[in-house]
Write a protein that holds these residues in place. Structure first.
Motif, PDB file in Angstrom:
ATOM      1  N   UNK B  46      -5.555 -46.290  19.219  1.00 14.53           N
ATOM      2  CA  UNK B  46      -4.235 -46.697  19.689  1.00 14.53           C
ATOM      3  C   UNK B  46      -3.139 -45.751  19.239  1.00 14.53           C
ATOM      4  N   UNK B  47      -3.453 -44.832  18.344  1.00 14.31           N
ATOM      5  CA  UNK B  47      -2.460 -43.808  18.050  1.00 14.31           C
ATOM      6  C   UNK B  47      -1.992 -43.731  16.620  1.00 14.31           C
ATOM      7  N   UNK B  48      -2.623 -44.435  15.703  1.00 15.04           N
ATOM      8  CA  UNK B  48      -2.230 -44.288  14.312  1.00 15.04           C
ATOM      9  C   UNK B  48      -2.627 -42.919  13.820  1.00 15.04           C
ATOM     10  N   UNK B 118      -4.713 -53.598  21.280  1.00 12.10           N
ATOM     11  CA  UNK B 118      -3.902 -53.898  20.101  1.00 12.10           C
ATOM     12  C   UNK B 118      -2.436 -54.113  20.448  1.00 12.10           C
ATOM     13  N   UNK B 119      -2.017 -53.580  21.573  1.00  8.80           N
ATOM     14  CA  UNK B 119      -0.596 -53.752  21.893  1.00  8.80           C
ATOM     15  C   UNK B 119      -0.239 -55.212  22.145  1.00  8.80           C
TER      16      UNK B 119
END
Lengths: 539, 454
Positions: B46-48, B118-119
């Motif tokens: 998700x982009x962490x 997760x959003x």
């Protein structure tokens, strides 16, 4: 005679040039002449073609001397071109400083002569090129609204992008712009009714955050939160959206640090641009938000470059605070005070939907012990009237609640109609929640006065006469209801001949509105452009 | 920065000691990847870009030395070690790293395997300015036979009672069956505000929480809370409707800040909000939105503390904290990553049958005439001829001699199965040797030193 006139003209130009080059101050007469010449240039550019000949005649009269040698040549060259205006324009301009003759110098004379000739040639070339370009009526070509050579055709301004969704080129440009700003593109959802296919239609179930990384790095978290709140309808209503926007901007400014070798005034504005695109994707910007953004951008660009960062940031935060205080809070107070004069005891006031300003007015009037009762008119699918009803009843105001289908039934009881506005357009039309124009129309038919309450920061320079050109399409699935466990419209997308339309705004013509109450006073609808002009002069 | 990720990998795996006595839980192989890899992969997807991993020294050593145990993620992992004595709860761990936490946090447990979007959870956290947002999923009935389980399935573990409002997003009530002595009691204040409450029992908590930074500060003040799931979450859910909290709210629509300052309660740490509280309040007042209807209260009933839950009804969500879950996770895990099931470096001979749903790890040696169906073979394992492996999980470094028949079993690392052994629904512990021609059914075979532990 003509020649002397010409020489006089050129002498005068030469005289002024000489004076300027020598660094002497221009005499009073020369200054007056310059001013007149500038004014005349402006006037000439704005006049249409059919007045060109008149103008050139007037120019000739204005110029004390008769037509000169270069002038007819220039004119004949101009006549070759489709329009004749530009050609006489620069020539009289060059001749304008000619009213009073002045002593001539030989070298100055020849220089000025050459200059005028060169200018005339340039104009002729430009005019012929414009003629070759073709019809300036296309929106793309008419980038400059005042194209010099194309004043034969009416001037067409460029259409904004958000109402050209059915044009694939515009969509491609938008996609490219968003890609450059690293913002995901939100896709349209569902079948659009053909009359409104030029507008975006998004689904609430597909938020833009799906395509963003979770700890959002490209976009400031406060802006992501704001965009989510807009798209889910948690922050709705023109005032609330503006206040929330300014609040988010405060956080952005607080967290901002100027990168090295950059100026705050330019970099911060560039930083805000992708945020604004993002918010626009979440929900199209309202007119009030647009004005707030313009104000912020202006304030940022006006920061002097030698200002330190901390100072600049605190100044900007103060500006935001001032804007909210003056344009929203104090304006609401002022409008409430003026409106209370219009509310008399025994009144029956009709309101529509939930306008924060109208609610504020009614609550204030109730505090000042006016005796009135309120009829709240509501409409699907938003059913905002319920919220207005709750707020008024909580204060103790006696209310009646009807749906918009009953408005003609209930209107004989009503003595006044108070409406809120989303924006007031420059031609006096009121843009507000869909259904407002219906209410205004029915009220007019019953001769009930309609008062619109609107702060001046919602005044917009756009012009619109119908609700089709520019509007907002909300999620069509909002129209679907489930009654007794059955959802009839569940598969509306499979029906080929069915389209769901959920409009958000409509425009009310000024004939239906009796008074607009703003913090500057109570004005008729047609005075909106005056207020706009006054505001522009102030800024 | 918006969110900091914290991975809790210090848990002991107390409900599957047979597996975890030798391998720490975060390092248990699932689909030939360490269990820790799955939540890390979720965060990375998700982009962490950074994650704080709270773990024990043993796990940290294993991560850095053992190549097959190394979770290869591109994120920057900051490993914080906590003592291994097992008394440190998840909330204690948060208190331990309080200095590193600068913003709101996303706490994930190392045993979570999920493909949730997760959003959905984070949007609830953002949009409603919530104090807590968590993820729950419909519980999955494990149908595979669990090795070592004698008789019928044990009685259901202590159930969780979760109460949500009509929209299914706002968390109203959370209690574990163990804490309820004589029945479920719901406070009147909750019922008054939310007359329709749905109480669900068949949900499993995914142990994924978005918490505001104020909560971490609150934890440092209140040292009595030691577990997030057991104590902190029910506390926050209860506090939503506490009168002390709500008395701070401004009654009218006027933004009177002095009133707020005078009525500060002791729990003000939880209510620390942004500096522009008055602006937010103004925006909320002017907005024509309400999260409920039917009563006279403003949005959120004026409460500042809000807890939200996203309940997944589709998709994978497993907490690998029991043996049954571990087995199920091994079945489903291949769906979560795109690597080919058969590793390129495995030496598989021509005449063996490897089913399409089996996973073969790196450097394996599979001899002729073997049949591997619905199984996972770990890294560097050796399977000799004429072996049938069905429905089993074989971990790393295992040697299976010829002629064995392994069905529905779990073979831990470095075990050796003697020739001709027949194992059905067994669990062979770490480093154990099964003598040749042994026949075991439904047994847990662990070392004698483990038998002493209770």
């Amino acid at each position: 005679m003509a020649d002397s006139g010409v020489t006089d003209g050129f002498e005068k130009t030469g005289g002024i040039e000489r004076a300027k080059s020598e660094g002497k101050e221009l005499t009073k007469e020369e200054k007056q002449r310059l001013r007149k010449e500038k004014k005349q240039q402006k006037k000439n550019k704005e006049k249409k073609d059919d007045r060109a000949s008149q103008e050139s005649g007037r120019e000739k009269q204005g110029v004390s001397s008769a037509a000169s040698a270069p002038q007819p040549s220039a004119q004949s060259a101009a006549q070759k071109a489709p329009s004749a205006v530009p050609a006489p324009v620069p020539v009289p301009a060059s001749e304008a400083p000619a009213p009073a003759p002045a002593p001539a110098d030989k070298p100055a004379k020849s220089k000025a002569e050459l200059k005028a000739e060169r200018r005339a040639r340039q104009e002729a070339e430009r005019a012929s090129k414009q003629g070759k370009k073709g019809d300036p009526g296309q929106p793309g070509a008419a980038g400059k609204p005042k194209a010099p050579a194309s004043e034969l055709q009416p001037v067409v301004k460029r259409l904004p992008e958000h109402i050209q969704v059915d044009n694939p080129d515009v969509l491609k440009k938008l996609a490219k712009k968003l890609e450059r700003q690293q913002i995901p593109l939100r896709l349209d959802y569902g079948y659009k009714v053909s009359l409104f296919s030029h507008l975006h239609q998004y689904s609430r179930k597909a938020p833009l955050t799906q395509q963003l990384s979770i700890p959002s790095t490209v976009i400031h978290p406060a802006i992501v939160r704001l965009g989510l709140q807009y798209s889910q309808g948690i922050v709705a209503g023109s005032n609330a959206r503006s206040v929330a926007l300014l609040h988010a901007f405060r956080q952005v400014i607080r967290d901002y640090t100027t990168p090295p070798n950059e100026e705050l005034s330019r970099d911060l504005v560039n930083r805000l641009k992708p945020y604004i695109s993002f918010l626009n994707q979440c929900r199209p910007l309202s007119a009030s938000m647009g004005n707030a953004i313009k104000y912020i951008k202006k304030e940022i660009s006006n920061i002097p470059s030698q200002c330190k960062e901390e100072e600049a940031k605190s100044k900007l935060l103060h500006c935001i605070e001032w804007y909210i205080k003056e344009k929203i809070i104090l304006a609401a107070k002022a409008i409430a005070e003026s409106s209370i004069e219009k509310i008399s005891d025994g009144d029956v006031i009709l309101i529509y939907g939930c306008s924060s300003l109208v609610n504020h007015i009614l609550c204030e009037a109730f505090e000042k012990s006016r005796k009135f009762r309120v009829i709240v008119v509501d409409s699907r699918p938003r059913l905002e009237g319920r919220e207005a009803l709750r707020r008024l009843v909580q204060r103790g105001i006696s209310c009646t609640y009807v749906l918009i289908s009953a408005v003609s039934y209930i209107l004989p009881e009503v003595s006044k109609v108070f409406l809120g506005a989303h924006a007031l357009l420059a031609n006096g039309y009121v843009m507000s929640r869909v259904g407002t124009s219906q209410i205004a129309l029915v009220a007019k038919a019953f001769n009930v006065p309609v008062l619109v309450c609107c702060e001046t920061y919602k005044f917009c320079e756009r012009v619109q006469t119908d609700s089709f050109v520019s509007n907002e399409l909300d999620d069509p699935d909002d129209l679907i209801v489930t009654r007794k466990g059955r959802t009839q419209l569940e598969n509306w997308q499979q029906e080929p001949s069915l389209g769901l339309l959920n409009l958000v705004y409509d425009v009310t013509p000024p004939d239906f509105v009796d008074l607009v109450i703003t913090e500057l006073g109570m004005i008729p609808c047609t005075s909106v452009p005056v207020v706009l002009r006054v505001k522009n002069v102030d800024q | 920065m918006e969110l900091q990720a914290v991975l809790m990998a210090a848990g002991g795996g107390s409900r599957m000691t047979d597996l975890t006595y030798s391998t720490p839980k975060p390092m248990l192989p699932v689909g030939n990847k360490p269990l820790m890899w799955y939540p890390l992969n979720l965060l990375e997807r998700v982009g962490f870009e950074e994650v704080i991993v709270i773990t024990t020294k043993e796990v940290q050593k294993m991560m850095s030395t053992d190549p097959k145990m190394k979770p290869d993620v591109k994120m920057k992992m900051e490993v914080v070690c906590v003592p291994e004595d097992g008394d440190m709860g998840t909330a204690d761990a948060l208190r331990h790293i309080q200095q590193k936490i600068k913003t709101d946090i996303l706490v994930v447990s190392c045993d979570l395997i999920t493909d949730v979007a997760l959003h959905e959870v984070v949007d609830l956290f953002r949009a409603h300015n919530a104090t807590l947002a968590m993820l729950m999923s419909k519980a999955y009935e494990f149908t595979e036979t669990v090795p070592g389980q004698k008789g019928k399935k044990r009685t259901a573990e202590q159930r969780d009672f979760v109460g949500v409002d009509q929209s299914g997003k706002r968390l109203l009530f959370m209690a574990n069956e163990a804490d309820l002595e004589d029945g479920l009691s719901v406070r009147k204040s909750i019922i008054r505000k939310h007359p329709r409450m749905h109480i669900k029992t068949g949900l499993v908590d995914a142990h994924l929480y978005c918490l505001k930074k104020a909560v971490v500060d609150f934890l440092t003040e209140n040292k009595s809370i030691s577990s997030i799931r057991g104590e902190l979450v029910p506390y926050l859910v209860r506090k939503q409707f506490s009168n002390a909290v709500n008395s701070q709210k401004v009654k009218d629509d006027s933004e009177d800040q002095t009133q707020k300052n005078n009525e500060s309660s002791t729990n003000h740490e939880l209510l620390i909000s942004s500096r522009d509280e008055s602006l937010l309040q103004l925006a909320q007042e002017r907005s024509c939105w309400n999260d409920h209807r039917g009563d006279m209260c403003e949005a959120y009933h004026g409460g500042k503390l809000r807890c939200y839950v996203h309940i997944m009804d589709q998709g994978l969500c497993y907490r690998v904290n029991t043996l049954a879950a571990y087995i199920e996770a091994n079945r489903q895990a291949p769906k979560l990553f795109d690597e080919p099931p058969v590793h390129s470096s495995a030496a598989i001979s021509e005449r063996c049958q490897v089913g399409s749903d089996s996973i073969i790890g790196a450097q394996c040696q599979i001899a002729d005439k073997t049949s591997i169906k619905r199984s996972t073979i770990g890294v560097s394992s050796t399977v000799k001829e004429r072996v049938k492996v069905t429905n089993s999980i074989v971990m790393h470094g295992v040697t299976i001699e010829e002629g064995c028949n392994i069905q529905g079993s779990v073979i831990c690392s470095n075990a050796i199965i003697g020739r001709g052994a027949d194992l059905k629904y067994c669990l062979v512990g770490n480093g154990q040797r099964i003598e040749p021609e042994a026949e075991r059914t439904n047994e847990v075979i662990v070392g004698t030193d483990q038998l002493m532990e209770i």
